[in-house]
Write a protein that holds these residues in place. Sequence first.
Motif, PDB file in Angstrom:
ATOM      1  N   PRO A   2       0.794  -1.255   0.053  1.00  0.00           N
ATOM      2  CA  PRO A   2       0.101   0.031   0.048  1.00  0.00           C
ATOM      3  C   PRO A   2       0.812   1.232   0.019  1.00  0.00           C
ATOM      4  O   PRO A   2       1.975   1.246   0.729  1.00  0.00           O
ATOM      5  N   LYS A   3       0.524   2.227  -0.770  1.00  0.00           N
ATOM      6  CA  LYS A   3       1.218   3.572  -0.997  1.00  0.00           C
ATOM      7  C   LYS A   3       0.513   4.710  -0.745  1.00  0.00           C
ATOM      8  O   LYS A   3       0.758   5.843  -0.956  1.00  0.00           O
ATOM      9  N   SER A   4      -0.813   4.510  -0.121  1.00  0.00           N
ATOM     10  CA  SER A   4      -1.621   5.939   0.059  1.00  0.00           C
ATOM     11  C   SER A   4      -1.143   6.802   0.931  1.00  0.00           C
ATOM     12  O   SER A   4      -1.322   7.847   0.896  1.00  0.00           O
ATOM     13  N   LEU A   5      -0.407   6.346   2.120  1.00  0.00           N
ATOM     14  CA  LEU A   5       0.187   7.331   3.092  1.00  0.00           C
ATOM     15  C   LEU A   5       1.144   8.044   2.372  1.00  0.00           C
ATOM     16  O   LEU A   5       1.318   9.035   2.691  1.00  0.00           O
ATOM     17  N   GLU A   6       2.126   7.228   1.749  1.00  0.00           N
ATOM     18  CA  GLU A   6       3.390   8.053   0.837  1.00  0.00           C
ATOM     19  C   GLU A   6       2.747   9.057   0.131  1.00  0.00           C
ATOM     20  O   GLU A   6       3.308  10.165   0.117  1.00  0.00           O
ATOM     21  N   LYS A   7       1.544   8.761  -0.806  1.00  0.00           N
ATOM     22  CA  LYS A   7       1.219   9.688  -1.703  1.00  0.00           C
ATOM     23  C   LYS A   7       0.488  10.941  -0.937  1.00  0.00           C
ATOM     24  O   LYS A   7       0.539  11.946  -1.369  1.00  0.00           O
ATOM     25  N   THR A   8      -0.289  10.611   0.198  1.00  0.00           N
ATOM     26  CA  THR A   8      -0.790  11.586   1.070  1.00  0.00           C
ATOM     27  C   THR A   8       0.140  12.602   1.553  1.00  0.00           C
ATOM     28  O   THR A   8      -0.134  13.711   1.664  1.00  0.00           O
ATOM     29  N   ARG A   9       1.009  11.980   2.209  1.00  0.00           N
ATOM     30  CA  ARG A   9       2.120  12.857   2.757  1.00  0.00           C
ATOM     31  C   ARG A   9       2.952  13.448   1.782  1.00  0.00           C
ATOM     32  O   ARG A   9       3.119  14.855   2.024  1.00  0.00           O
ATOM     33  N   LYS A  11       1.573  14.932  -0.807  1.00  0.00           N
ATOM     34  CA  LYS A  11       0.673  15.847  -1.497  1.00  0.00           C
ATOM     35  C   LYS A  11       0.517  17.144  -0.486  1.00  0.00           C
ATOM     36  O   LYS A  11       0.711  18.228  -0.692  1.00  0.00           O
ATOM     37  N   ILE A  12       0.478  16.617   0.859  1.00  0.00           N
ATOM     38  CA  ILE A  12       0.493  17.676   2.064  1.00  0.00           C
ATOM     39  C   ILE A  12       1.779  18.267   2.025  1.00  0.00           C
ATOM     40  O   ILE A  12       1.803  19.556   2.493  1.00  0.00           O
ATOM     41  N   ALA A  13       2.976  17.567   1.935  1.00  0.00           N
ATOM     42  CA  ALA A  13       4.272  18.197   1.874  1.00  0.00           C
ATOM     43  C   ALA A  13       4.357  19.340   0.697  1.00  0.00           C
ATOM     44  O   ALA A  13       5.192  20.318   1.044  1.00  0.00           O
ATOM     45  N   LYS A  14       3.574  19.462  -0.463  1.00  0.00           N
ATOM     46  CA  LYS A  14       3.924  19.929  -1.359  1.00  0.00           C
ATOM     47  C   LYS A  14       3.218  21.345  -0.990  1.00  0.00           C
ATOM     48  O   LYS A  14       3.622  22.584  -1.511  1.00  0.00           O
ATOM     49  N   LYS A  15       2.037  21.503  -0.461  1.00  0.00           N
ATOM     50  CA  LYS A  15       1.606  22.679   0.020  1.00  0.00           C
ATOM     51  C   LYS A  15       1.934  23.052   1.296  1.00  0.00           C
ATOM     52  O   LYS A  15       1.440  24.560   1.794  1.00  0.00           O
ATOM     53  N   GLN A  30      -5.882  14.398   9.721  1.00  0.00           N
ATOM     54  CA  GLN A  30      -7.047  13.418   9.537  1.00  0.00           C
ATOM     55  C   GLN A  30      -6.642  12.632   8.234  1.00  0.00           C
ATOM     56  O   GLN A  30      -7.111  11.424   8.245  1.00  0.00           O
ATOM     57  N   ARG A  31      -6.330  13.426   7.011  1.00  0.00           N
ATOM     58  CA  ARG A  31      -6.131  12.622   5.972  1.00  0.00           C
ATOM     59  C   ARG A  31      -4.851  11.885   6.272  1.00  0.00           C
ATOM     60  O   ARG A  31      -4.981  10.393   5.668  1.00  0.00           O
ATOM     61  N   LEU A  32      -3.964  11.998   6.776  1.00  0.00           N
ATOM     62  CA  LEU A  32      -2.851  11.198   6.975  1.00  0.00           C
ATOM     63  C   LEU A  32      -3.284  10.098   8.014  1.00  0.00           C
ATOM     64  O   LEU A  32      -2.766   8.745   7.613  1.00  0.00           O
TER      65      LEU A  32
END
Length: 179
Positions: A2-9, A11-15, A30-32
């Motif tokens: 699973p890679k959803s945590l990496e992808k979410t992290r 996306k958040i790091a970009k903003k 909450q997303r994390l």
Amino acid sequence: MPKSLEKTRKKIAKKRVNITALHENSRDSQRLRRAQMRDDRLARVASARKKGDQPLIVRAAFFREVVRENDGNPLELPAIHSHIETFVHQHDEEFSALKKERRAGRPASTREDILRTKIAVDEKEYENGFYLPDLTDADNVVFLQRWDGDWSYLSTLKWVWISKAGIVKPAKFPPKGQS
């Protein structure tokens, strides 16, 4: 994996400049948490599936070795029955050793109980119809020899149910609760 945590992290790091400075109940945190829970759930389901698939992989590996001992030639039905008997009773020695070393009046060990049930289940399956790759078909024997231990390759093999009475029925892979 699973890679959803990496992808979410990511996306958040970009903003945000500093991802560690999130508020405890912010939308990003909450997303994390949701992404982490999803990854954990997917890993748990995958490990449960792998554990459920293991007996068929062990069975296919046993009969692959039988075919290799026979120099890759198809087997006759009496030879298949003798190898099924060998597979069903492969744990008899360990079971009897555990039974002998146990003191009189003591309850059976966990390992002894597991072996007893495993032997009983395999014997019952052999009475009703033992599920194995078709070892009488030359093409199937070649495919079984090429098998490298991967679950997905097992679906290319022909599978059959062979009962102790000698009845052979074609089967599909994976078995859907039959036997």
